[in-house]
Design a protein around this motif. Structure first.
Motif, PDB file in Angstrom:
ATOM      1  N   UNK A 159       5.399  13.842  -9.934  1.00 38.04           N
ATOM      2  CA  UNK A 159       6.597  14.674 -10.104  1.00 38.04           C
ATOM      3  C   UNK A 159       7.872  13.843 -10.165  1.00 38.04           C
ATOM      4  N   UNK A 160       7.919  12.800  -9.361  1.00 41.50           N
ATOM      5  CA  UNK A 160       9.080  11.905  -9.348  1.00 41.50           C
ATOM      6  C   UNK A 160       8.533  10.501  -9.585  1.00 41.50           C
ATOM      7  N   UNK A 161       8.552  10.097 -10.846  1.00 37.01           N
ATOM      8  CA  UNK A 161       7.879   8.847 -11.213  1.00 37.01           C
ATOM      9  C   UNK A 161       8.547   7.643 -10.550  1.00 37.01           C
ATOM     10  N   UNK A 162       9.882   7.650 -10.478  1.00 37.92           N
ATOM     11  CA  UNK A 162      10.563   6.510  -9.843  1.00 37.92           C
ATOM     12  C   UNK A 162      10.125   6.381  -8.379  1.00 37.92           C
ATOM     13  N   UNK A 163      10.046   7.530  -7.677  1.00 39.99           N
ATOM     14  CA  UNK A 163       9.627   7.494  -6.267  1.00 39.99           C
ATOM     15  C   UNK A 163       8.167   7.076  -6.160  1.00 39.99           C
ATOM     16  N   UNK A 164       7.346   7.522  -7.105  1.00 39.19           N
ATOM     17  CA  UNK A 164       5.923   7.149  -7.073  1.00 39.19           C
ATOM     18  C   UNK A 164       5.765   5.638  -7.266  1.00 39.19           C
ATOM     19  N   UNK A 165       6.510   5.074  -8.215  1.00 42.48           N
ATOM     20  CA  UNK A 165       6.431   3.622  -8.453  1.00 42.48           C
ATOM     21  C   UNK A 165       6.929   2.863  -7.226  1.00 42.48           C
ATOM     22  N   UNK A 166       8.026   3.326  -6.648  1.00 38.26           N
ATOM     23  CA  UNK A 166       8.558   2.653  -5.455  1.00 38.26           C
ATOM     24  C   UNK A 166       7.551   2.726  -4.306  1.00 38.26           C
ATOM     25  N   UNK A 167       6.875   3.871  -4.187  1.00 40.01           N
ATOM     26  CA  UNK A 167       5.861   4.003  -3.135  1.00 40.01           C
ATOM     27  C   UNK A 167       4.701   3.038  -3.387  1.00 40.01           C
ATOM     28  N   UNK A 168       4.213   2.985  -4.625  1.00 36.32           N
ATOM     29  CA  UNK A 168       3.074   2.098  -4.925  1.00 36.32           C
ATOM     30  C   UNK A 168       3.454   0.642  -4.651  1.00 36.32           C
ATOM     31  N   UNK A 169       4.680   0.260  -5.046  1.00 40.24           N
ATOM     32  CA  UNK A 169       5.128  -1.119  -4.772  1.00 40.24           C
ATOM     33  C   UNK A 169       5.193  -1.370  -3.262  1.00 40.24           C
ATOM     34  N   UNK A 170       5.682  -0.371  -2.512  1.00 39.08           N
ATOM     35  CA  UNK A 170       5.784  -0.534  -1.050  1.00 39.08           C
ATOM     36  C   UNK A 170       4.391  -0.618  -0.418  1.00 39.08           C
ATOM     37  N   UNK A 171       3.467   0.162  -0.945  1.00 37.27           N
ATOM     38  CA  UNK A 171       2.090   0.112  -0.424  1.00 37.27           C
ATOM     39  C   UNK A 171       1.469  -1.261  -0.672  1.00 37.27           C
ATOM     40  N   UNK A 172       1.717  -1.813  -1.860  1.00 35.43           N
ATOM     41  CA  UNK A 172       1.155  -3.130  -2.184  1.00 35.43           C
ATOM     42  C   UNK A 172       1.711  -4.188  -1.237  1.00 35.43           C
ATOM     43  N   UNK A 173       3.012  -4.139  -1.017  1.00 39.30           N
ATOM     44  CA  UNK A 173       3.627  -5.124  -0.109  1.00 39.30           C
ATOM     45  C   UNK A 173       3.080  -4.952   1.307  1.00 39.30           C
ATOM     46  N   UNK A 174       2.912  -3.693   1.712  1.00 40.40           N
ATOM     47  CA  UNK A 174       2.404  -3.410   3.060  1.00 40.40           C
ATOM     48  C   UNK A 174       0.956  -3.887   3.202  1.00 40.40           C
ATOM     49  N   UNK A 175       0.169  -3.667   2.168  1.00 38.73           N
ATOM     50  CA  UNK A 175      -1.233  -4.119   2.200  1.00 38.73           C
ATOM     51  C   UNK A 175      -1.295  -5.638   2.330  1.00 38.73           C
ATOM     52  N   UNK A 176      -0.421  -6.313   1.586  1.00 39.65           N
ATOM     53  CA  UNK A 176      -0.414  -7.786   1.650  1.00 39.65           C
ATOM     54  C   UNK A 176       0.010  -8.278   3.032  1.00 39.65           C
ATOM     55  N   UNK A 177       1.014  -7.629   3.610  1.00 37.75           N
ATOM     56  CA  UNK A 177       1.550  -8.157   4.878  1.00 37.75           C
ATOM     57  C   UNK A 177       0.691  -7.773   6.081  1.00 37.75           C
ATOM     58  N   UNK A 178      -0.059  -6.671   5.972  1.00 30.83           N
ATOM     59  CA  UNK A 178      -0.845  -6.224   7.128  1.00 30.83           C
ATOM     60  C   UNK A 178      -2.338  -6.486   6.981  1.00 30.83           C
ATOM     61  N   UNK A 179      -2.802  -6.669   5.750  1.00 29.41           N
ATOM     62  CA  UNK A 179      -4.234  -6.819   5.525  1.00 29.41           C
ATOM     63  C   UNK A 179      -4.974  -5.485   5.487  1.00 29.41           C
ATOM     64  N   UNK A 180      -4.233  -4.375   5.566  1.00 32.96           N
ATOM     65  CA  UNK A 180      -4.882  -3.052   5.497  1.00 32.96           C
ATOM     66  C   UNK A 180      -5.313  -2.788   4.050  1.00 32.96           C
ATOM     67  N   UNK A 181      -6.540  -2.306   3.867  1.00 35.16           N
ATOM     68  CA  UNK A 181      -7.020  -1.960   2.524  1.00 35.16           C
ATOM     69  C   UNK A 181      -6.470  -0.581   2.170  1.00 35.16           C
ATOM     70  N   UNK A 182      -5.444  -0.566   1.366  1.00 37.28           N
ATOM     71  CA  UNK A 182      -4.800   0.700   0.964  1.00 37.28           C
ATOM     72  C   UNK A 182      -5.267   1.056  -0.440  1.00 37.28           C
ATOM     73  N   UNK A 183      -5.642   2.322  -0.601  1.00 38.92           N
ATOM     74  CA  UNK A 183      -6.113   2.802  -1.904  1.00 38.92           C
ATOM     75  C   UNK A 183      -5.126   3.848  -2.422  1.00 38.92           C
ATOM     76  N   UNK A 184      -4.330   3.509  -3.431  1.00 36.27           N
ATOM     77  CA  UNK A 184      -3.459   4.541  -3.999  1.00 36.27           C
ATOM     78  C   UNK A 184      -4.286   5.590  -4.744  1.00 36.27           C
ATOM     79  N   UNK A 185      -3.888   6.844  -4.574  1.00 35.87           N
ATOM     80  CA  UNK A 185      -4.560   7.953  -5.275  1.00 35.87           C
ATOM     81  C   UNK A 185      -3.530   8.586  -6.203  1.00 35.87           C
ATOM     82  N   UNK A 186      -3.780   8.462  -7.495  1.00 35.02           N
ATOM     83  CA  UNK A 186      -2.842   8.982  -8.488  1.00 35.02           C
ATOM     84  C   UNK A 186      -3.261  10.397  -8.865  1.00 35.02           C
ATOM     85  N   UNK A 187      -2.350  11.335  -8.656  1.00 34.76           N
ATOM     86  CA  UNK A 187      -2.659  12.738  -8.946  1.00 34.76           C
ATOM     87  C   UNK A 187      -2.442  12.997 -10.435  1.00 34.76           C
TER      88      UNK A 187
END
Ligand SMILES: O=C[C@H](O)COP(=O)(O)O
Length: 250
Positions: free
Chosen positions: A116-144
């Motif tokens: 619905x809000x592509x800019x927010x979705x992209x920002x979220x995916x980028x934040x998830x990637x950075x978070x996964x790298x810094x924490x080692x948590x395996x995060x799986x984005x789910x695209x609706x």
């Protein structure tokens, strides 16, 4: 822990599509594990496509599944859990929830985002990637994917270097993902997302009848809830449907 459930050897992974099945409580999780489901996905189906379970419930299911695997000498059981349904813009809250869900002991944390809000979705995916790298948590984005997937989101997932990504639908009433989106479009998404080390999963009210078309798309895994419930995905798992699904995936 002895649950009294009989273990059924899963079919060799090389010969069938890896199956993810969403469950809502300990009993369903043990039922899915005993049937041979590859990834047990923890979710509250009564709270929409991405409904999150309370943390104590997630922790209890993880403990039960790890105990079951130990009792049955199952080498590894893969467990994922969703963080719940959040607006993509709620990045800080989502990342906090990712940490809390991961701390329950799951192997992968799934985070959905609508288009619905592509800019927010992209920002979220980028934040998830950075978070996964810094924490080692395996995060799986789910695209609706009900209304399509923005190419900017595909690009963000690709550059994020996630171990896996899923496509799913929010509205389960209008047919399966394969009926909702053209085959060529789905094939292009799978192709665009599949990359070194990134597994692609498809879900969205998939039914056994979808399996031939699903195979043609050759995702790395497929997710199910509607197909293994008797009519309503909010109700309990149906043992016969679950067994038939796993046979059909063989
Ligand atoms: O993550 C997978 C979903 O829970 C699948 O649910 P569904 O088959 O009802 O779309």
């Amino acid at each position: 822990m002895n649950t009294g459930l009989a273990a059924i050897d899963p079919l060799p992974l090389a010969t069938r599509l890896h199956a993810l099945v969403s469950v809502r409580d300990v009993a369903e999780a043990l039922q899915a594990a005993a049937a041979g489901v590859d990834t047990i996905d923890l979710k509250d189906p009564s709270d929409g496509a991405l409904g999150g379970l309370p943390l104590p419930v997630i922790a209890a299911i993880v403990a039960a599944l790890r105990g079951w695997a130990g009792d049955m000498s199952v080498n590894a059981i893969s467990i994922s859990a969703t963080v719940g349904d959040w607006p993509a813009a709620a990045r800080a809250a989502i990342l906090r929830r990712v940490d809390r869900v991961a701390a329950c002991g799951v192997d992968q944390v799934k985070v959905g985002t609508s288009m619905h809000d592509v800019d927010a979705a992209v920002a979220l995916i980028d934040a998830l990637a950075a978070h996964a790298r810094s924490t080692g948590i395996a995060i799986v984005p789910v695209l609706i994917a009900d209304d399509g997937i923005a190419s900017a989101c595909i690009a963000a997932v690709r550059r994020g270097g996630f171990a896996a990504v899923m496509l799913d639908t929010a509205d389960k009433r209008g047919g399966s993902l394969l009926q909702r989106r053209p085959a060529a479009e789905l094939a292009a998404w799978v192709e665009a997302l599949r990359g070194p080390g990134m597994r692609v999963g498809l879900a969205g009210a998939l039914m056994p009848a979808d399996i031939p078309a699903l195979r043609a798309l050759s995702p790395d895994y497929a997710g199910f809830r509607s197909a293994v419930c008797a009519g309503d995905r909010r109700l309990g798992l149906d043992a016969g449907r679950l067994a038939a699904l796993l046979v059909a995936l063989g």
